[in-house]
Design an enzyme around this catalytic site. Structure first.
Site, PDB file in Angstrom:
ATOM      1  N   TYR A   1      26.694  64.441 -54.375  1.00 47.65           N
ATOM      2  CA  TYR A   1      25.665  63.782 -53.369  1.00 47.65           C
ATOM      3  C   TYR A   1      25.606  64.366 -52.168  1.00 47.65           C
ATOM      4  O   TYR A   1      24.438  64.616 -51.750  1.00 47.65           O
ATOM      5  CB  TYR A   1      26.383  62.294 -53.096  1.00 47.65           C
TER       6      TYR A   1
ATOM      7  N   PRO B   1      21.147  59.453 -41.678  1.00 49.07           N
ATOM      8  CA  PRO B   1      22.021  58.192 -41.245  1.00 49.07           C
ATOM      9  C   PRO B   1      23.460  58.558 -41.637  1.00 49.07           C
ATOM     10  O   PRO B   1      23.759  59.403 -42.631  1.00 49.07           O
ATOM     11  CB  PRO B   1      21.652  57.259 -42.129  1.00 49.07           C
ATOM     12  N   GLY B   2      24.386  57.822 -40.864  1.00 51.94           N
ATOM     13  CA  GLY B   2      25.852  57.869 -41.388  1.00 51.94           C
ATOM     14  C   GLY B   2      26.053  56.711 -42.315  1.00 51.94           C
ATOM     15  O   GLY B   2      25.278  56.147 -42.973  1.00 51.94           O
ATOM     16  N   LEU B   3      27.061  55.690 -42.017  1.00 59.22           N
ATOM     17  CA  LEU B   3      27.402  54.663 -42.851  1.00 59.22           C
ATOM     18  C   LEU B   3      26.411  53.508 -42.432  1.00 59.22           C
ATOM     19  O   LEU B   3      26.486  53.053 -41.152  1.00 59.22           O
ATOM     20  CB  LEU B   3      29.078  54.397 -42.244  1.00 59.22           C
TER      21      LEU B   3
ATOM     22  N   SER C   1      20.933  62.599 -44.742  1.00 61.87           N
ATOM     23  CA  SER C   1      22.180  61.977 -44.498  1.00 61.87           C
ATOM     24  C   SER C   1      23.251  63.050 -43.753  1.00 61.87           C
ATOM     25  O   SER C   1      23.185  64.203 -43.822  1.00 61.87           O
ATOM     26  CB  SER C   1      22.834  61.559 -45.747  1.00 61.87           C
TER      27      SER C   1
ATOM     28  N   ARG D   1      11.186  50.249 -58.376  1.00 59.98           N
ATOM     29  CA  ARG D   1      11.403  50.041 -59.631  1.00 59.98           C
ATOM     30  C   ARG D   1      11.221  48.596 -60.010  1.00 59.98           C
ATOM     31  O   ARG D   1      11.098  48.198 -61.253  1.00 59.98           O
ATOM     32  CB  ARG D   1      12.623  50.705 -60.310  1.00 59.98           C
TER      33      ARG D   1
ATOM     34  N   ASP E   1       9.291  54.812 -61.172  1.00 58.34           N
ATOM     35  CA  ASP E   1      10.719  55.294 -60.664  1.00 58.34           C
ATOM     36  C   ASP E   1      10.348  56.923 -60.258  1.00 58.34           C
ATOM     37  O   ASP E   1       9.769  57.653 -60.907  1.00 58.34           O
ATOM     38  CB  ASP E   1      11.260  55.292 -62.103  1.00 58.34           C
ATOM     39  N   VAL E   2      10.917  57.386 -59.185  1.00 62.74           N
ATOM     40  CA  VAL E   2      10.417  58.738 -58.576  1.00 62.74           C
ATOM     41  C   VAL E   2      10.903  59.727 -59.536  1.00 62.74           C
ATOM     42  O   VAL E   2      10.503  60.674 -59.324  1.00 62.74           O
ATOM     43  CB  VAL E   2      10.979  58.692 -57.159  1.00 62.74           C
TER      44      VAL E   2
HETATM   45  P1  NDP Z   1      20.109  50.974 -51.118  1.00 58.37           P
HETATM   46  O1  NDP Z   1      20.668  51.142 -52.785  1.00 58.37           O
HETATM   47  O2  NDP Z   1      20.022  49.785 -50.461  1.00 58.37           O
HETATM   48  O3  NDP Z   1      18.533  51.402 -51.533  1.00 58.37           O
HETATM   49  C1  NDP Z   1      18.242  52.435 -52.378  1.00 58.37           C
HETATM   50  C2  NDP Z   1      16.881  52.353 -52.728  1.00 58.37           C
HETATM   51  O4  NDP Z   1      16.310  53.399 -53.442  1.00 58.37           O
HETATM   52  C3  NDP Z   1      16.350  50.898 -53.622  1.00 58.37           C
HETATM   53  O5  NDP Z   1      15.148  50.541 -53.305  1.00 58.37           O
HETATM   54  C4  NDP Z   1      16.400  51.563 -55.096  1.00 58.37           C
HETATM   55  O6  NDP Z   1      15.676  50.865 -55.870  1.00 58.37           O
HETATM   56  C5  NDP Z   1      15.762  52.919 -54.553  1.00 58.37           C
HETATM   57  N1  NDP Z   1      15.931  53.937 -55.772  1.00 58.37           N
HETATM   58  C6  NDP Z   1      16.910  54.723 -56.202  1.00 58.37           C
HETATM   59  N2  NDP Z   1      16.516  55.351 -57.408  1.00 58.37           N
HETATM   60  C7  NDP Z   1      15.107  54.993 -57.568  1.00 58.37           C
HETATM   61  C8  NDP Z   1      14.519  55.774 -58.349  1.00 58.37           C
HETATM   62  N3  NDP Z   1      14.801  56.426 -59.328  1.00 58.37           N
HETATM   63  N4  NDP Z   1      13.093  55.392 -58.471  1.00 58.37           N
HETATM   64  C9  NDP Z   1      12.722  54.500 -57.414  1.00 58.37           C
HETATM   65  N5  NDP Z   1      13.430  53.967 -56.408  1.00 58.37           N
HETATM   66  C10 NDP Z   1      14.695  54.287 -56.650  1.00 58.37           C
HETATM   67  O7  NDP Z   1      20.438  52.109 -50.502  1.00 58.37           O
HETATM   68  P2  NDP Z   1      19.987  52.555 -48.958  1.00 58.37           P
HETATM   69  O8  NDP Z   1      19.106  51.722 -48.235  1.00 58.37           O
HETATM   70  O9  NDP Z   1      21.362  52.970 -48.209  1.00 58.37           O
HETATM   71  O10 NDP Z   1      19.557  53.968 -49.381  1.00 58.37           O
HETATM   72  C11 NDP Z   1      18.323  54.471 -48.874  1.00 58.37           C
HETATM   73  C12 NDP Z   1      18.456  56.060 -48.613  1.00 58.37           C
HETATM   74  O11 NDP Z   1      19.037  56.278 -47.503  1.00 58.37           O
HETATM   75  C13 NDP Z   1      19.024  56.814 -49.909  1.00 58.37           C
HETATM   76  O12 NDP Z   1      18.210  58.047 -49.931  1.00 58.37           O
HETATM   77  C14 NDP Z   1      20.386  57.070 -49.410  1.00 58.37           C
HETATM   78  O13 NDP Z   1      21.011  58.536 -49.797  1.00 58.37           O
HETATM   79  C15 NDP Z   1      20.054  57.435 -47.856  1.00 58.37           C
HETATM   80  N6  NDP Z   1      21.204  56.900 -46.999  1.00 58.37           N
HETATM   81  C16 NDP Z   1      22.070  55.612 -47.172  1.00 58.37           C
HETATM   82  C17 NDP Z   1      23.003  55.920 -46.180  1.00 58.37           C
HETATM   83  C18 NDP Z   1      24.079  54.704 -46.374  1.00 58.37           C
HETATM   84  O14 NDP Z   1      25.406  54.734 -45.867  1.00 58.37           O
HETATM   85  N7  NDP Z   1      23.652  53.420 -46.777  1.00 58.37           N
HETATM   86  C19 NDP Z   1      23.383  57.094 -45.245  1.00 58.37           C
HETATM   87  C20 NDP Z   1      22.626  58.253 -45.371  1.00 58.37           C
HETATM   88  C21 NDP Z   1      21.519  58.063 -46.218  1.00 58.37           C
HETATM   89  P3  NDP Z   1      16.336  49.990 -56.947  1.00 58.37           P
HETATM   90  O15 NDP Z   1      16.694  48.988 -56.435  1.00 58.37           O
HETATM   91  O16 NDP Z   1      15.258  49.936 -58.100  1.00 58.37           O
HETATM   92  O17 NDP Z   1      17.632  50.781 -57.432  1.00 58.37           O
HETATM   93  C1  8X3 Z   2      25.257  57.963 -46.951  1.00 53.62           C
HETATM   94  C2  8X3 Z   2      26.510  58.152 -46.026  1.00 53.62           C
HETATM   95  O1  8X3 Z   2      28.770  59.063 -45.370  1.00 53.62           O
HETATM   96  O2  8X3 Z   2      28.436  57.487 -47.524  1.00 53.62           O
HETATM   97  O3  8X3 Z   2      24.619  59.160 -47.225  1.00 53.62           O
HETATM   98  O4  8X3 Z   2      27.704  59.934 -47.663  1.00 53.62           O
HETATM   99  S1  8X3 Z   2      27.834  58.580 -46.590  1.00 53.62           S
END
Ligand code: NDP
Ligand code: 8X3
Length: 252
Positions: free
Chosen positions: A153, A183-185, A140, A35, A60-61
């Protein structure tokens, strides 16, 4: 030989950005979606410096029309996506279910579940036609079992597991592979988003434990995509060493 094409959704931060870089380094041309136009532009330059050709799609997805238009705008080699990394997603809030915020719930469900389905619906038919492709959904550990205050979530990530399993069944008669990376944390912008910009609260999530990085998840994602064609990594749970489940985290 033509380079393969990967599409990464939510490439503007964290795991998505790390995946885009890993695949660029690994010899792919990359479609980055997100976005934030500025971030997409600077990432494009970085990926080009790594030797990739890059196509930027800003949408935006949650916006089905915009997603459709973006996918339909792809022509030539860009239309033949080899790997789709459905990564865009987020958590909002960490509150008891009975106190949850309706808007946060809607955004999580619309992004993590419906957005992922939208991208799947628009990209996978081409893969089926070509009898080739790989869908990698970022699920996750939260989808394995609910943890305190994780409710909605966790439910979205449980849905990602079921949707991933469903797709794997539905394309089992094709050469398409389907993977759930759980993934975890992982220390990214994730917690900052979850706590609506409260940096201190976000930092606390990773206190006393060495968390995973976006690069750690990108490595696993790239490994799944690089396995021989007859090998389908169906699901991978990737945890920090001192995390045993969504709710068992040993902090020092
Ligand atoms: P970040 O917040 O660093 O990245 C999230 C990304 O998703 C950003 O680029 C964000 O864009 C994008 N995004 C969110 N909403 C939308 C939307 N509506 N349309 C397009 N893009 C969007 O978090 P992570 O990298 O950690 O997260 C990535 C994925 O990994 C997620 O699905 C999350 O649930 C999953 N995950 C994360 C974990 C963690 O502990 N970090 C663990 C397990 C899973 P924008 O910058 O515009 O918001
Ligand atoms: C992100 C990891 O454990 O915060 O999916 O839910 S947790």
């Amino acid at each position: 030989m033509e380079k393969k094409i990967v599409m990464v959704t939510g490439a503007t931060s964290g795991i998505g950005e790390a995946c885009a870089k890993k695949f660029a380094q690994g010899g792919y041309n990359v479609i980055i979606t997100g976005r934030k136009a500025d971030k997409l532009a600077s990432l494009k330059t970085e990926l080009e410096q790594l030797g990739a050709e890059v196509c930027v799609l800003e949408f935006d997805v949650r916006n089905r029309e915009a997603a459709k238009k973006a996918v339909e705008s792809l022509t030539g080699k860009w239309a033949k996506i080899d790997v789709l990394v459905n990564n865009a997603g987020l958590a909002l809030g960490l509150d008891p279910e009975y106190n949850g915020d309706f808007e946060d719930w809607d955004i999580m469900i619309d992004t993590n579940v419906k957005g992922l389905l939208t991208m799947t619906r628009y990209i996978v038919p081409g893969m089926v036609e070509r009898n080739h492709g790989h869908v990698i959904n970022i699920g996750s550990v939260a989808g394995d079992a609910a943890y305190a205050n994780g409710n909605v979530y966790c439910a979205t990530k449980a849905a990602v597991k079921t949707i991933t399993d469903g797709l794997r069944i539905d394309v089992a008669d094709t050469a398409i592979r389907v993977t759930n990376v759980k993934p975890g944390l992982v220390q990214t912008n994730f917690s900052n988003t979850r706590f609506h910009g409260d940096d201190e609260r976000a930092e606390n999530v990773y206190k006393g434990i060495k968390p995973l990085t976006g690069d750690d998840i990108a490595d696993v994602t790239f490994y799944a995509a690089s396995a021989p064609e007859h090998v389908q990594i169906a699901e991978v749970l990737v945890l920090a060493t001192h995390q045993a489940s969504g709710s068992v985290i040993m902090r020092k």
